[in-house]
Design a protein around this motif. Sequence first.
Motif, PDB file in Angstrom:
ATOM      1  N   MET A  82      45.012 -20.290  47.221  1.00 42.50           N
ATOM      2  CA  MET A  82      45.993 -20.802  48.179  1.00 42.50           C
ATOM      3  C   MET A  82      47.256 -21.215  47.438  1.00 42.50           C
ATOM      4  N   LEU A  92      38.706  -8.119  51.250  1.00 39.15           N
ATOM      5  CA  LEU A  92      39.681  -8.971  50.571  1.00 39.15           C
ATOM      6  C   LEU A  92      41.019  -8.946  51.305  1.00 39.15           C
ATOM      7  N   LYS A 103      48.737 -19.271  58.311  1.00 34.83           N
ATOM      8  CA  LYS A 103      49.918 -20.002  57.828  1.00 34.83           C
ATOM      9  C   LYS A 103      51.081 -19.831  58.797  1.00 34.83           C
ATOM     10  N   ALA A 146      38.917 -18.555  42.300  1.00 31.23           N
ATOM     11  CA  ALA A 146      38.936 -18.066  43.683  1.00 31.23           C
ATOM     12  C   ALA A 146      39.791 -18.963  44.564  1.00 31.23           C
ATOM     13  N   ARG A 151      35.763 -15.189  48.271  1.00 27.33           N
ATOM     14  CA  ARG A 151      36.257 -14.502  47.083  1.00 27.33           C
ATOM     15  C   ARG A 151      35.203 -14.432  45.978  1.00 27.33           C
ATOM     16  N   THR A 152      34.380 -15.452  45.889  1.00 25.53           N
ATOM     17  CA  THR A 152      33.404 -15.487  44.802  1.00 25.53           C
ATOM     18  C   THR A 152      32.412 -14.316  44.875  1.00 25.53           C
ATOM     19  N   LEU A 171      44.635 -15.456  56.159  1.00 26.90           N
ATOM     20  CA  LEU A 171      45.349 -16.617  55.605  1.00 26.90           C
ATOM     21  C   LEU A 171      46.828 -16.572  55.974  1.00 26.90           C
ATOM     22  N   SER A 198      42.849 -26.213  57.944  1.00 26.47           N
ATOM     23  CA  SER A 198      43.470 -25.793  56.691  1.00 26.47           C
ATOM     24  C   SER A 198      42.463 -25.860  55.549  1.00 26.47           C
ATOM     25  N   ASN A 235      28.971 -13.282  38.609  1.00 31.26           N
ATOM     26  CA  ASN A 235      30.333 -13.047  38.162  1.00 31.26           C
ATOM     27  C   ASN A 235      30.446 -13.129  36.642  1.00 31.26           C
ATOM     28  N   LYS A 237      40.473 -14.488  41.732  1.00 32.41           N
ATOM     29  CA  LYS A 237      39.336 -13.624  42.021  1.00 32.41           C
ATOM     30  C   LYS A 237      39.502 -13.109  43.447  1.00 32.41           C
ATOM     31  N   PRO A 238      39.051 -11.956  43.807  1.00 35.00           N
ATOM     32  CA  PRO A 238      38.340 -11.034  42.930  1.00 35.00           C
ATOM     33  C   PRO A 238      39.242 -10.492  41.810  1.00 35.00           C
ATOM     34  N   LEU A 283      32.811 -11.624  46.664  1.00 30.12           N
ATOM     35  CA  LEU A 283      33.607 -10.393  46.646  1.00 30.12           C
ATOM     36  C   LEU A 283      33.946  -9.983  45.220  1.00 30.12           C
ATOM     37  N   ASN A 284      34.148 -11.000  44.404  1.00 31.47           N
ATOM     38  CA  ASN A 284      34.432 -10.740  42.994  1.00 31.47           C
ATOM     39  C   ASN A 284      33.295  -9.926  42.379  1.00 31.47           C
ATOM     40  N   SER A 294      38.297 -19.080  52.033  1.00 28.85           N
ATOM     41  CA  SER A 294      38.922 -18.153  51.093  1.00 28.85           C
ATOM     42  C   SER A 294      38.193 -18.191  49.748  1.00 28.85           C
ATOM     43  N   HIS A 295      37.925 -19.397  49.284  1.00 32.50           N
ATOM     44  CA  HIS A 295      37.262 -19.560  47.989  1.00 32.50           C
ATOM     45  C   HIS A 295      35.840 -19.003  48.019  1.00 32.50           C
ATOM     46  N   LEU A 317      40.007 -23.120  55.866  1.00 32.49           N
ATOM     47  CA  LEU A 317      40.548 -21.832  55.426  1.00 32.49           C
ATOM     48  C   LEU A 317      40.560 -21.736  53.905  1.00 32.49           C
ATOM     49  N   ALA A 318      40.942 -22.833  53.267  1.00 31.52           N
ATOM     50  CA  ALA A 318      40.959 -22.841  51.801  1.00 31.52           C
ATOM     51  C   ALA A 318      39.549 -22.635  51.268  1.00 31.52           C
TER      52      ALA A 318
END
Lengths: 692, 125
Positions: free
Chosen positions: B86, A330, A341, B83, A290-291, A337, A279, B13, B104-105, A293-294, A286-287, A282-283
């Motif tokens: 969750m 994304l 879950k 980001a 995303r950074t 996720l 878990s 960013n 984010k994104p 990807l942003n 994900s974080h 995964l968190a």
Amino acid sequence: MLTELKDVKHALSAMELSSIISITNDNGMITYVNDYFCEISKFDRNEIIGQSHHTVNSGYHPAAYFQDLWETISQKLVWKGEMKNRAKDGTEYWISMTVMPIVNDQGFVYQYVSIGTDITSRKENENILLQTMENLHDIENALDASSIVAITDDKGVITYINEKFCEISMYDRAELIGKTHRIINSGYHPKSFFKEMWETIKQGLVWKGEVKNRAKDGSEYWMHTTIVPFLNDDRRPRQFISIRTDITDRVKAETALAERTKQLAKAHDEAIKANMIKSQFLANMSHELRTPLNAIIGYSEMLQEEAEELGESFFAEDLAKINKAGNHLLALINDILDISKIEAGKMELHLEIYSLPDLIQDVMTTIRPLVESKGNKLQTDCRDGGEFTSDVTKLRQILINLLSNANKFTEAGSIAFDIYKEARGNRFGFAFRIRDTGIGMTPDQLEKLFQPFTQADASTTRKYGGTGLGLAISQRFSQIMGGDISVESEFGLGTTFTCWLPSSPPDAGAVEVFDEETEALQALALKRNSELAAIPDVNRSLGEDIQSSRTLGAAEFLVEPILRESLIAVMDQFAVNRAEHTVLVIEDDKSANEQAARLLRMEGYNVCEARNGVIALACMGRVKPSLIVLDLMMPGMDGLAFIEEWRKHDKWSRVPVILLTEENKAPDDRQSNKHKPAKGGPLYVQDITGRG
Amino acid sequence: MYKILLVEDNEMNRDMLSRRLTRKGFVVITANDGQQGVELAESERPDLVLMDMSLPVMDGWEATRFLKSSEELKAIPVIALTAHAMAGDDEKAYQAGCDDFDTKPVVLDRLLNKMNHLLTTESIN
């Protein structure tokens, strides 16, 4: 001389009294017996005189025994021995006998005097003793054969060991005798263990325990040991006998089991820990994804805008591709996720009541631009509107997924989106059907459709994109909500997906008072029951259990207990003493009827059943119920029509009625005031959602 | 012209979003960590703060709590921009005092909607 004679006489008379005396002549014929002889042999003297000793022969002794006797006395020697005789009545007796030959002046034996004493009781004791010794010997043999036996003196020095002791300890007898048991001490047990043992046996008490010993070769074995002290007259132990059995295998098995249990517990802990790590991973993933990807999505979007402004359409197209790829990544992250879950059982339902047309409108707004971009036509038919209890976010995700799928695999074709009511089993619900005229699927492709990461085939992914998780997620979401997605497809012709969901999921607070229909209730002159008002809270506290049981596929799991609780809560107010009241259950649905009737019977009510309102009215006079439980959904005469009819009967109208209904069916049937009863007893409405 | 304080430790960013917001007509000042963010909020008095949450020196939750505990600064709306997407991450941000939450994104239109909502609400107040 006279004195001597006198003494002899006395001696003879004493002997007469104490001894068994007989005299036989040289032919073996009895010529004299004394009283004692007669007494013990139970023969009269005249029966025995003139007979031989054969008269009292018991047959116990072999012929050689008598032969020996005769040979001895024939040689003028005295014979001594023990003889078992038989009395007249058949009883046997032992005598210790002395037979003396009497020689005449010529030197010939002319008669024999036999003097005996009764040794019957001694013989008997001897036999018992012999028997006891034989028994003891048998026991000893048995013990030796079965157990490991050792005897030590009071100091613990070994004085005896049996063969088995030698076998298991691998020592010779000579190596053990004179030693203490320390020789086989494994060192496993603490000193206190043996101290306790010695304290016990020194008090003369039996000690039992399990001891780990070490053999001569160093191997270890487990003994179940019993030590029995043998006591002196002064109650102090003079020696100890230890009887042991080999329990090595059992102890090993127990140890293995304990170890296995420990390992399993550890594995279980590790699994929980691993799951937590997963878990957390995964968190973090994900974080961390995303950074960057942003930046990718943000820069590509910004540059695309700039390129378009500068008229650099060539760059703008490529930048759009980067942006699209970024958004695809994304979507993947979000889907992964979701799947995680679902698989971890952490997917929660957030149920709310909402308007179906509003939701459809919302979905159409999202999907329409996509559809138009592919030159497809989308037609919607939402013939059954109304309110619906569901997890809106998940339902929206399902519908968008199914619609975008249909669109993805359809070129310049049409997509039909139909929403309609449909009952499955005894549950009411809605079907969301999406038909396309796209490429369709082969049976093989259909089979793998709902598995994660499987699109129809690898080329599909290349051509159509997508994460391959959408359908798997949609299907799981549907199942969590108590429904499912089914699919029909013909290769080259198109595909039809149908998502069916119950009109309210089983855990949507399975029993509720109609808050939103308070007006309708008032129109029916109903008053809300304070007991009932508390029921939804009970349901909510059960919500988690329901959800988990339903995830396992038990959709109706808690419906019945909740029905019971709430129903009984209302019933109790009218029928306090259950057995004294007759309850009329009016319901057409066979399974539901059986359920409700059975439930009430189990609760101790007298239950009478009617299949519909007409039958109920017909039997009212006969049954005279104290309480009526009425289903509003009935063919023939519907529930409210029944009430209207029933209220016309003055003597019946005071009987309380509990209404059973399904939430989504109820409003249509209850909106009309024409059913308003003019008078009557209290009418309570019980909603059984999830049953419909 | 609204002055936006963007607190973001990731250089790309920070650059990307500040440029995009500038293109949309905002004045953007940037801070690399929570500490700097708080200092700039005090000296520059921005109209709105976009706050990343995982930040060095002082993290976004703490920085937000600081801003919201200051009589002079607590009126400045703070949007958590993180980001951390969750379940429960939004709740955590709201508890720290954030006025809104976005992940984010960045979807620029979505973010602009949230910003505009807070900025117009604030100006009305």
